[in-house]
Scaffold this motif. Structure first.
Motif, short mmCIF file in Angstrom:
data_model
loop_
_atom_site.label_atom_id
_atom_site.label_comp_id
_atom_site.label_asym_id
_atom_site.label_seq_id
_atom_site.Cartn_x
_atom_site.Cartn_y
_atom_site.Cartn_z
N LEU A 53 44.27 43.83 43.24
CA LEU A 53 45.67 43.79 42.85
C LEU A 53 46.12 45.07 42.15
CD1 LEU A 53 45.78 40.10 41.60
CD2 LEU A 53 46.93 41.02 43.62
N ARG A 91 49.60 33.55 38.73
CA ARG A 91 48.91 33.87 37.47
C ARG A 91 49.74 34.90 36.72
NH1 ARG A 91 43.00 36.22 38.01
NH2 ARG A 91 42.38 34.03 38.24
N SER A 135 43.67 32.38 46.92
CA SER A 135 43.01 31.89 45.72
C SER A 135 42.65 33.08 44.84
CB SER A 135 41.75 31.10 46.09
OG SER A 135 41.18 30.48 44.95
N LEU A 136 42.96 32.98 43.56
CA LEU A 136 42.70 34.06 42.62
C LEU A 136 41.27 34.01 42.12
CD1 LEU A 136 46.10 33.77 40.88
CD2 LEU A 136 45.20 35.95 41.73
N THR A 194 39.90 38.59 37.12
CA THR A 194 41.13 39.33 36.84
C THR A 194 41.26 40.54 37.77
OG1 THR A 194 41.06 38.66 34.53
CG2 THR A 194 42.43 40.57 35.08
N TYR A 240 51.70 35.16 44.09
CA TYR A 240 51.21 35.92 45.24
C TYR A 240 51.42 35.07 46.49
CZ TYR A 240 49.35 38.72 41.50
OH TYR A 240 49.25 39.50 40.36
N THR A 249 41.69 40.38 41.08
CA THR A 249 41.19 40.17 42.44
C THR A 249 41.80 38.91 43.04
OG1 THR A 249 39.09 41.18 41.80
CG2 THR A 249 39.15 40.01 43.90
N LEU A 250 42.23 39.04 44.27
CA LEU A 250 42.82 37.94 45.03
C LEU A 250 42.06 37.80 46.34
CD1 LEU A 250 45.30 35.93 45.41
CD2 LEU A 250 46.44 37.83 46.55
#
Length: 647
Positions: free
Chosen positions: A561, A488, A540-541, A544, A493, A546-547
């Motif tokens: 992040l 993204r 998986s994202l 905004t 990542y 956060t992963l």
């Protein structure tokens, strides 16, 4: 020679005909409650071969990946497969040899030895071994059977006269693989990897002697081996070299380089009538080398990019065992014919699938030799033939991209096309794609890969559909393989696996999470998010900043992040699998159950249990429909649609 396109279409039609049209997925009511499961029939139907052996005018061909595996008897005179012999254990047949009229069959994972009495048409299990794989077998002139195994790389002797086995030990201690073997009246010859050795073992005393010439001692493998009364010939990876040496004087040797562009592997070898016949990969080229004149010839490409698992001589012709088929070379005329064994009655059956992906209208299920494509609306199944194994897929716009083993290849496929288009091979000693992601900001397709057996450092490849450029970066995370990826805003990542090339002991202990700048092409940071995790199986994202990731331990973690910290963790499954975030929830699997995670409360519950998905290699997969109203998984070996709320 049958043109590649026509053969692929024929093979696909044959396989599809063996697959019953399943319940259309779209026919499922959109108001189904979450967790409602619809069975769509066999996920991937195939008939991949692993080896073969002649007894008289009958070719006995062994399958791999079926349940049970079978040996099909192809009668040349009748031009049909007349009998099947079930091999009830193991996930595949790589090794076969003949003693008189008996055919011996070696399986892997688990490693069992079977005898097929071709006169009485009976199958008997005669031995079992503790090692993971039986890779290779050969019989000696006095009727003993020799087996090469892996993990560890060991040689076994089986005596049919006494029904006993003898452990001849590890020809090269510390090496994981005995990948090729031959035996004469005095010696057993073992080809070793992942660091190449060619060892002669005295059958009487057990004494071991290295035959590999010092000039090629730095090679990776002696992965295929053939023998005559006077010579040994072996295929060395990964430089596509054929080693030919005199048995009585190994210092008298030649190294013959396969000439096809991009050739890396010599996958099978046969010495016959003064020639060394051999097959290369990835090109699929068929060669021969004249021992007397040292002349190398290219005989043709029976099937582009296909692997030839065994070469056999019978009544003046050369037979090459490939997936679902056999090519036949006639030295007298120079002709090459293709014999599709499925069309002649060889059993097709559900295999252990390797990947699953939904583009919304179709579900792709990757397996050996291609992918079955399930039409969501009609339930019709077609076969997309690829000379390899699709390990991971992603759809961007109207194109589905496939990461294919071996050669870490990237293919592209559009709906309605009968073939996938090869974009690039990664090179850089890579062979196994692990994941795919798309970054809308840069337009890049991101593909992480695992190195070839015995090699260090995985890689990250970046493909631009707009410009056609394909660039590879290695290493990315030092001394690890990148296993999972999400992208993204120009950043990829990365979740890693501590295993580098198979057979190479890991030098790190814990999987890492890392960030790679897709614009500046540099690693930004890395850390270890889950103590003791062997791999980060999926990323998986979320919203905004956060992963989310799933580790091999079965733990799901939330990662901020901005602060670069793990903020929450929860134990979900028995092991790691795929993870998808959709809105304020996520779905993941460990292969037996599908779990829904409330990302606000950070709690989890199973919505489907008892899948017992038979994924190849035990690596559970899951696909999210673009509508976010369904998941696709495997129950046993059947494709299933699971209704979800997506919120």
């Amino acid at each position: 020679m049958i043109p590649r396109r026509r053969f692929l279409q024929a093979a696909a039609a044959t396989t599809a005909a063996a697959t019953l049209t399943a319940t259309p997925a779209r026919a499922a009511n959109r108001t189904q409650s979450e967790g409602t499961l619809t069975d769509l029939g066999p996920a991937s139907v195939a008939s991949p071969l692993g080896n073969g052996e002649f007894v008289g005018g009958v070719l006995y061909a062994g399958s791999r990946g079926l349940s049970p595996n079978v040996v099909g008897a192809y009668d040349l005179a009748k031009d049909s497969v007349t009998t099947h012999f079930d091999i009830p254990t193991g996930v595949g047949i790589w090794a076969m040899c003949r003693v008189g009229t008996d055919v011996y069959v070696g399986t892997h994972a688990r490693s069992d030895l079977y005898r097929i009495d071709t006169v009485a048409n009976q199958v008997t299990k005669v031995a079992e071994y503790p090692d993971h794989y039986i890779w290779t077998m050969a019989s000696s002139p006095d009727g003993k059977v020799y087996l090469g195994t892996s993990e560890p790389g060991r040689v076994w002797e089986y005596d049919p006269a006494t029904s006993t086995s003898r452990d001849l030990g590890q020809p090269a201690p510390g090496e994981a693989y005995v990948r090729s073997i031959q035996a004469d009246d005095r010696y057993v010859y073992a080809g070793i990897g992942t660091h190449a050795h060619l060892i002669a073992i005295d059958r009487a005393t057990g004494e071991k002697r290295e035959l590999l010439p010092p000039a090629v001692a730095d090679r990776d493998w002696v992965a295929s081996l053939a023998m005559s009364d006077t010579h040994l010939a072996g295929g060395m990876n990964s430089l596509a070299e054929l080693l030919v040496l005199e048995k009585a004087a190994p210092q008298n040797h030649k190294v013959v380089k396969a000439t096809a562009a991009g050739e890396k592997y010599i996958v099978s070898v046969l010495i016959h009538d003064g020639y060394v016949y051999f097959a290369g990969r990835p090109s699929g080229t068929f060669y021969r080398y004249h021992l007397a004149t040292e002349r190398l010839e290219v005989l043709g490409v029976p099937y582009f990019e296909a692997a030839t698992h065994r070469l056999l001589a019978h009544e003046g012709r050369i037979y090459g065992i490939q997936d679902s088929a056999v090519f036949v070379y006639d030295p007298a005329t120079g002709s090459i014919d293709y014999v599709n064994l499925v069309q002649r009655g060889f059993r097709s059956a559900p295999e252990e699938p390797m990947s699953v992906h939904s583009d919304g209208r179709r579900v792709y299920v990757g397996g050996k030799g291609g992918a079955d494509i399930h039409d969501v609306a009609t339930g019709k199944v077609t076969r997309l033939g690829i000379a390899g194994e699709p390990k991971t897929l992603i759809t961007v716009g109207d194109t589905t991209y496939l990461g294919v083993y071996t050669q870490a290849a990237l293919y592209a496929h559009r709906p309605g096309q009968t073939e996938a288009r090869l974009i690039a091979r990664t090179g850089n000693q890579q062979d196994r794609p692990r994941d795919l992601a798309h970054d809308p900001a840069t337009g890049l397709i991101v593909m992480p890969t695992q190195p070839e057996p015995g090699h260090m450092n995985g890689a990250l490849s970046l493909y631009s559909p707009g410009t056609g450029t394909f660039e590879t970066y290695r290493p990315v995370v030092e001394r690890q393989t990148v296993y999972s990826v999400a992208a993204r805003h120009g950043v990829a990542y990365l979740g890693t696996l501590i295993q580098e090339g198979l057979g190479l002991p890991p030098v790190t202990t814990t999987a890492r999470l890392a960030a790679f700048d897709l614009v500046r092409r540099k690693l930004l940071w890395q850390l270890e998010p889950v103590p003791g995790a062997r791999q980060i199986s999926s990323l998986s994202l979320g919203r905004t900043g956060t992963l989310y990731g799933m580790a091999s331990t079965g733990e799901v973690f939330e990662f901020d992040l901005r602060s670069r910290k793990v903020t929450r963790t929860i134990k979900v499954g028995a092991k790691g699998g795929e993870l998808f975030v959709t809105g304020r929830v996520a779905y993941c699997t460990d292969g037996d159950a599908i779990y829904k995670i409330d990302l606000v409360a950070f709690t989890a519950k199973p919505i489907v249990e008892g899948l017992a998905g038979q994924w190849f290699g035990g690596e559970p997969k899951l696909a999210l429909d673009p509508s976010h109203r369904a998941l696709y998984a495997v129950r046993g070996r059947n494709l299933v649609r699971v209704a979800i709320a997506g919120r």
